[in-house]
Enzyme design. Structure first.
Site, PDB file in Angstrom:
ATOM      1  N   ARG A  15      16.122   5.796  19.158  1.00  0.00           N
ATOM      2  CA  ARG A  15      15.053   4.810  19.029  1.00  0.00           C
ATOM      3  C   ARG A  15      15.609   3.220  19.725  1.00  0.00           C
ATOM      4  O   ARG A  15      16.826   3.161  19.599  1.00  0.00           O
ATOM      5  CB  ARG A  15      14.345   4.405  17.711  1.00  0.00           C
ATOM      6  N   LYS A  89      16.763  10.197   5.674  1.00  0.00           N
ATOM      7  CA  LYS A  89      15.408  10.141   4.540  1.00  0.00           C
ATOM      8  C   LYS A  89      14.222  10.047   5.415  1.00  0.00           C
ATOM      9  O   LYS A  89      12.952  10.244   4.752  1.00  0.00           O
ATOM     10  CB  LYS A  89      15.744   8.690   3.810  1.00  0.00           C
ATOM     11  N   ASP A  90      14.268   9.883   6.632  1.00  0.00           N
ATOM     12  CA  ASP A  90      12.973   9.630   7.471  1.00  0.00           C
ATOM     13  C   ASP A  90      12.552  11.058   8.205  1.00  0.00           C
ATOM     14  O   ASP A  90      11.599  11.240   8.711  1.00  0.00           O
ATOM     15  CB  ASP A  90      13.218   9.078   8.756  1.00  0.00           C
ATOM     16  N   ARG A 137       8.041   4.527  -2.868  1.00  0.00           N
ATOM     17  CA  ARG A 137       9.277   4.919  -4.038  1.00  0.00           C
ATOM     18  C   ARG A 137       9.599   3.810  -4.711  1.00  0.00           C
ATOM     19  O   ARG A 137       9.680   3.543  -5.911  1.00  0.00           O
ATOM     20  CB  ARG A 137      10.319   5.826  -3.438  1.00  0.00           C
ATOM     21  N   ARG A 138       9.962   2.859  -3.751  1.00  0.00           N
ATOM     22  CA  ARG A 138      10.388   1.510  -4.054  1.00  0.00           C
ATOM     23  C   ARG A 138       9.475   0.696  -4.913  1.00  0.00           C
ATOM     24  O   ARG A 138       9.589   0.095  -5.828  1.00  0.00           O
ATOM     25  CB  ARG A 138      11.203   0.794  -3.115  1.00  0.00           C
ATOM     26  N   ARG A 155       6.181  -4.305   7.338  1.00  0.00           N
ATOM     27  CA  ARG A 155       6.707  -3.480   8.496  1.00  0.00           C
ATOM     28  C   ARG A 155       7.569  -4.258   9.103  1.00  0.00           C
ATOM     29  O   ARG A 155       8.063  -5.256   9.057  1.00  0.00           O
ATOM     30  CB  ARG A 155       5.620  -2.873   9.143  1.00  0.00           C
ATOM     31  N   VAL A 158      14.821  -4.011  10.308  1.00  0.00           N
ATOM     32  CA  VAL A 158      15.550  -4.735   9.014  1.00  0.00           C
ATOM     33  C   VAL A 158      15.640  -6.348   9.036  1.00  0.00           C
ATOM     34  O   VAL A 158      15.131  -6.996   8.249  1.00  0.00           O
ATOM     35  CB  VAL A 158      17.074  -4.173   8.846  1.00  0.00           C
ATOM     36  N   ARG A 161      12.169  -7.984   8.948  1.00  0.00           N
ATOM     37  CA  ARG A 161      11.888  -8.109   7.199  1.00  0.00           C
ATOM     38  C   ARG A 161      12.664  -9.104   6.741  1.00  0.00           C
ATOM     39  O   ARG A 161      11.878  -9.888   5.678  1.00  0.00           O
ATOM     40  CB  ARG A 161      12.068  -6.917   6.636  1.00  0.00           C
ATOM     41  N   CYS A 248       6.165  12.204   2.142  1.00  0.00           N
ATOM     42  CA  CYS A 248       6.285  10.589   1.949  1.00  0.00           C
ATOM     43  C   CYS A 248       4.972   9.951   1.181  1.00  0.00           C
ATOM     44  O   CYS A 248       4.931   8.627   1.213  1.00  0.00           O
ATOM     45  CB  CYS A 248       6.658   9.837   3.228  1.00  0.00           C
TER      46      CYS A 248
END
Length: 312
Positions: A15, A89-90, A137-138, A155, A158, A161, A248
């Site tokens: 990506r 995890k994705d 989850r968080r 969204r 990193v 955000r 998810c």
């Protein structure tokens, strides 16, 4: 060690984000350390998840898992790339047709972390402070720890955000520590959350390297990049998630730690979205067996009702 004979360079799909590129470069480093003569190149591929970043819509509402992987897997099947690198995890728990996870990398930090504008910890945030997360989850665990906080979807990449916190859109954000470390942004972190406070996502901290099923030359290359310990731990975590059938769309956490090869000790969590109900399970065994067993134990202990309410 010389690479097996190939007609051309190995093409790795990635990506466009800085984190995705850093992760792909780390995989190239692993491969060329094992095969110094190996030629590698990258190809940037846009995914549905990338194209919806600006919308701000929560991931579960627009498709969740697969949003960041489907186009890369298609490129693999069509021969446009030889490898695809993902945050494990994705990745959906079921292999896509014609594609396999050829290697799981050594794990980075499995924890989550806090970036707070005022420089404090989660416990330092004032009542009503707005905390951003893209993860159910968080969010559930945050609400259980601090029900007085305002948990809001966020969204973006990193660094985006973190910038949203600095510019006042949020008082804090919770992020995966692995991504922060891979980008060298540790100085922005105001608290590293221990796993007894915030249990991570299944597969968190590990990279999955996908290849075409049956592509033996590529699979031979990947054998040198596979970490048996990370593979065992993440297999247990992902089998826990798979048997729950939650994807998810529900707050599910899992963390396995290796004991005596190939056994692992697994902690699992299923929570309601508001964090008011939680089912925790723990046990030890071989990866697939303990993952499946603890998922069944969680369902019997009330996770089935939590998941049914979320689906409803």
């Amino acid at each position: 060690m010389s690479a097996p004979p190939r007609q051309a360079a190995v093409v790795l799909g990635t990506r466009a984000s800085a984190l995705a590129r850093a992760q792909t470069e780390s995989v190239i480093g692993l491969l060329t350390a094992a095969w110094p003569d190996l030629a590698c190149e990258t190809k940037v591929i846009s995914t549905a998840g990338d194209r919806t970043q600006a919308s701000g819509e929560p991931l579960p509402e627009i498709g969740g898992k697969g949003l960041f992987t489907t186009e890369l897997e298609r490129a693999l099947r069509e021969g446009d790339i030889d490898l695809a690198v993902h945050s494990l995890k994705d990745l959906p728990t079921e292999d896509s047709e014609g594609v396999v996870v050829g290697a799981v990398s050594t794990r980075e930090d499995v924890r989550d972390c806090v970036v707070a504008r005022d420089g404090g910890s989660l416990s330092d945030l004032v009542e009503g402070a707005v905390v951003g997360t893209s993860s159910l989850r968080r969010g559930a665990q945050l609400r259980a720890l601090r029900p007085d906080l305002g948990v809001r979807s966020i969204r973006g990449n990193v660094d985006t955000r973190i910038e949203k916190v600095r510019t006042g859109g949020y008082d804090a954000v919770v992020l995966a520590a692995a991504g922060v470390r891979r980008l060298g942004l540790e100085d922005a972190v105001t608290e590293w959350l221990e796993t007894d406070a915030m249990l991570p996502a299944p597969g968190q901290g590990a990279l999955a390297i996908q290849s075409r099923a049956g592509d033996q030359p590529i699979l031979a290359l990947l054998a040198q990049a596979d970490d048996p310990r990370a593979r065992a731990e993440t297999t247990a975590e992902r089998d826990f998630l798979r048997v729950l059938g939650a994807g998810c769309a529900a707050p599910v956490a899992a963390l396995a730690t290796s004991t005596t090869t190939p056994r692992v000790r697994l902690q699992g969590l299923v929570a309601s979205v508001d964090g008011s109900r939680m089912v925790r399970v723990e046990g030890e065994g071989e990866p697939q067996e303990v993952g499946e067993r603890l998922a069944r134990d969680a369902l019997a202990a009330g996770a089935d009702r939590i998941l049914a309410a979320i689906r409803g």
